[in-house]
Write an enzyme that holds these catalytic residues in place. Sequence first.
Site, PDB file in Angstrom:
ATOM      1  N   ARG A   1      21.400  33.941 -30.314  1.00  9.78           N
ATOM      2  CA  ARG A   1      22.519  34.180 -29.083  1.00  9.78           C
ATOM      3  C   ARG A   1      21.672  34.507 -27.796  1.00  9.78           C
ATOM      4  NH1 ARG A   1      27.829  34.048 -31.142  1.00  9.78           N
ATOM      5  NH2 ARG A   1      28.089  34.822 -33.181  1.00  9.78           N
TER       6      ARG A   1
ATOM      7  N   ASP B   1      32.646  30.809 -23.965  1.00  7.01           N
ATOM      8  CA  ASP B   1      31.559  30.077 -23.999  1.00  7.01           C
ATOM      9  C   ASP B   1      31.580  28.547 -23.834  1.00  7.01           C
ATOM     10  OD1 ASP B   1      32.411  30.970 -26.406  1.00  7.01           O
ATOM     11  OD2 ASP B   1      30.189  30.568 -27.327  1.00  7.01           O
TER      12      ASP B   1
HETATM   13  C1  PRP Z   1      33.363  29.497 -30.791  1.00  9.58           C
HETATM   14  C2  PRP Z   1      33.451  29.564 -29.367  1.00  9.58           C
HETATM   15  C3  PRP Z   1      35.071  29.421 -29.050  1.00  9.58           C
HETATM   16  C4  PRP Z   1      35.622  28.591 -30.253  1.00  9.58           C
HETATM   17  C5  PRP Z   1      35.913  27.493 -29.801  1.00  9.58           C
HETATM   18  O1  PRP Z   1      33.680  30.886 -31.388  1.00  9.58           O
HETATM   19  O2  PRP Z   1      33.153  30.810 -28.682  1.00  9.58           O
HETATM   20  O3  PRP Z   1      35.600  30.729 -28.956  1.00  9.58           O
HETATM   21  O4  PRP Z   1      34.353  28.581 -31.258  1.00  9.58           O
HETATM   22  O5  PRP Z   1      36.134  26.565 -30.829  1.00  9.58           O
HETATM   23  P1  PRP Z   1      37.672  25.597 -30.836  1.00  9.58           P
HETATM   24  O6  PRP Z   1      37.745  25.370 -29.466  1.00  9.58           O
HETATM   25  O7  PRP Z   1      37.327  24.353 -31.967  1.00  9.58           O
HETATM   26  O8  PRP Z   1      38.479  26.497 -31.360  1.00  9.58           O
HETATM   27  P2  PRP Z   1      33.148  31.109 -32.964  1.00  9.58           P
HETATM   28  O9  PRP Z   1      34.368  31.097 -33.672  1.00  9.58           O
HETATM   29  O10 PRP Z   1      32.172  30.300 -33.284  1.00  9.58           O
HETATM   30  O11 PRP Z   1      33.046  32.572 -32.736  1.00  9.58           O
HETATM   31  P3  PRP Z   1      31.624  33.493 -31.778  1.00  9.58           P
HETATM   32  O12 PRP Z   1      31.786  33.159 -30.531  1.00  9.58           O
HETATM   33  O13 PRP Z   1      31.542  34.652 -32.553  1.00  9.58           O
HETATM   34  O14 PRP Z   1      30.575  32.575 -32.473  1.00  9.58           O
END
Ligand code: PRP
Length: 189
Positions: free
Chosen positions: A171, A106
Amino acid sequence: MTAPPYNDLLDYVLIDAERLQKRITELGEEITADYRQDHDIFLIGILKGSMLFMADLMRRLDIPHMVDFLDVTSYGAGARESTGYVRILMDLHTSIEKKNVLIVEDIVDSGHTLDRVLQQLRARQPASLRVCTLLDKAERREVAVPLDYVGFTIPNVFVFGYGLDIDEYYRNLPFIGVVKPGAIIDGTS
Ligand code: PRP
């Protein structure tokens, strides 16, 4: 306390539902064209944020494909920014060896999550490994990661909706919104 109506937390809509769907159609067409010669494509969604994007993107693909999910987290409940510490919570159910893998994200922010995922998946020797992200918060990058398909490059604002959460809520919204500065839900943020 339960989550308030999204409007209480919404500063403004960054990408409305129509723009989102139009761009996802374009991405689907582009990916379909690029993979037309390959036998199969294996989509790997990074949970939980990629849920809605995956569901819409795969319906725009006109090539045979399989789907699996990795559950990875980097922010943690209540956090507004990636910590750089990445946890793999649930692994794939199937082997990706010799498969044409497309990671579906995402958002790419610091890049730590994707960097870690790419390292893990490369070691499993897929035939090819590419990345499709709906959102690219490019100015926040801390580690360089290759992005093959990008829906939208966005500024450094805290976004929610269309798979992205605020403290695990919202979401389901069909658009990408920007959170009002200082907005909280349960007092943990
Ligand atoms: C978010 C997103 C990515 C990541 C990006 O996931 O979906 O996987 O953070 O961040 P970064 O590039 O700084 O590593 P999150 O950990 O919020 O989990 P979720 O998708 O379950 O909300």
